[in-house]
Design a protein around this motif. Structure first.
Motif, PDB file in Angstrom:
ATOM      1  N   THR A 129       0.818  -1.204  -0.030  1.00 50.72           N
ATOM      2  CA  THR A 129       0.028   0.041   0.072  1.00 50.72           C
ATOM      3  C   THR A 129       0.870   1.145  -0.026  1.00 50.72           C
ATOM      4  OG1 THR A 129      -1.853  -1.343   1.076  1.00 50.72           O
ATOM      5  CG2 THR A 129      -1.866   1.514   1.343  1.00 50.72           C
ATOM      6  N   GLU A 152       1.075   5.688   0.008  1.00 45.94           N
ATOM      7  CA  GLU A 152       0.429   6.750   0.577  1.00 45.94           C
ATOM      8  C   GLU A 152       0.961   8.019   0.003  1.00 45.94           C
ATOM      9  OE1 GLU A 152      -0.352   7.098   4.555  1.00 45.94           O
ATOM     10  OE2 GLU A 152      -0.821   4.720   4.773  1.00 45.94           O
ATOM     11  N   THR A 202      -4.301   6.643  -0.734  1.00 42.32           N
ATOM     12  CA  THR A 202      -3.605   5.166  -0.599  1.00 42.32           C
ATOM     13  C   THR A 202      -4.000   4.705  -1.715  1.00 42.32           C
ATOM     14  OG1 THR A 202      -5.633   4.431   0.656  1.00 42.32           O
ATOM     15  CG2 THR A 202      -3.685   5.227   2.091  1.00 42.32           C
TER      16      THR A 202
END
Length: 219
Positions: free
Chosen positions: A59, A61, A66
Motif C-alpha cells: 500500500t 500513500e 492510498t
C-alpha cells in the motif's frame, strides 16, 4: 527434501513508469515466467520441480491518498537428486538437494516511488534474503564471483558458502549458493539462484552456470 532458495527473493518487485492512483481498486502488475529448456536440463541432470506464481501486495500513500498494488512474480524451480550417503552424510538416502531457480518480477513504480529493490541489490544482499529460506542456514560467506550471461545480459553471480540443515533430517551440511544480480528483460527483471552441497562443487558449479545461461524469458 528440496532446498527451496527462491521464494525469499520473490518479496520484491520493480518498475518502468510512474503510475497515478486509480482509486479503491488495486493496481495489478504481473511478470512473464522464465524457464529453462529441456535440452539444458538433460545435459545437467536436473528436472522441473515447479513453476508457480508468488504474489505480494503493498500500500502506497501520497497526498492523503492510498493505493494498493498487487504484484505477481513467477519462479521456475528445477532440482536434482543427490545420493547423500556418498557424501559422507549419515543418511543413506537420495534427496533432491541441488536446486536451480529462475525468478521473474515485473518492473513497477507508483508516483515515482520505486517498488523494485531487486534491481539495485548486489548478490550479497540477495544472499541475505535467501538465507532465511534454508533450514538453519548460517555462517554465510562470499567466497567467489563470476560473470555470466542471463537472457543475453551479462551479470555478476556471487558464490557463497554456508552451513545448512537438511529439511526434516536435522543433519548439517556445507552448502554452496550461486546468486545472480538481476538483469532486465523486457518489462521484467530476471534473477537466477542455485544451491547444492559444497562437496559437489566441481560438478555442480558448471551445471548451475549452464542452467543460468540457458534461462529463457519472453518479457
Amino acid at each position: 527434501m528440496t532446498l527451496g532458495a527462491s521464494t525469499a527473493i520473490a518479496t520484491t518487485a520493480g518498475c518502468t513508469a510512474s503510475m497515478p492512483f486509480v482509486g479503491d481498486e488495486p493496481m495489478e502488475f504481473e511478470a512473464d515466467p522464465a524457464s529453462i529448456p529441456q535440452s539444458a536440463l538433460d545435459e545437467t541432470g536436473y528436472d522441473e520441480h515447479a513453476i508457480e506464481d508468488v504474489w505480494i501486495e503493498r500500500t502506497f500513500e501520497a497526498g492523503g491518498q492510498t493505493q494498493d498494488v498487487v504484484v505477481t512474480n513467477w519462479q521456475a524451480e528445477y532440482d536434482k537428486t543427490i545420493d547423500l550417503g556418498k557424501l559422507g552424510v549419515p543418511i543413506d538416502e537420495r534427496l533432491r538437494a541441488a536446486v536451480c531457480t529462475a525468478l521473474t518480477t515485473p518492473k513497477v513504480s507508483v508516483l515515482d516511488r520505486t517498488f523494485n529493490p531487486v534491481g539495485e541489490m548486489t548478490s550479497e544482499e540477495l544472499a541475505e534474503m535467501v538465507q532465511d529460506r534454508y533450514e538453519g542456514m548460517e555462517n554465510l560467506e562470499r567466497v567467489d564471483e563470476d560473470v555470466v550471461s542471463i537472457t543475453g545480459e551479462s551479470t555478476t553471480v556471487g558464490e557463497f558458502e554456508a552451513e545448512a540443515d537438511l529439511v526434516g533430517e536435522g543433519v548439517s551440511i556445507d552448502l554452496t549458493l550461486h546468486i545472480a544480480e538481476a538483469v532486465e528483460s523486457g518489462d521484467d527483471l530476471v534473477v537466477g539462484v542455485g544451491g547444492y552441497p559444497t562437496e559437489l562443487r566441481s560438478g555442480e558449479r558448471p551445471n548451475i552456470v549452464s542452467l543460468f545461461e540457458a534461462i529463457e524469458h519472453n518479457g
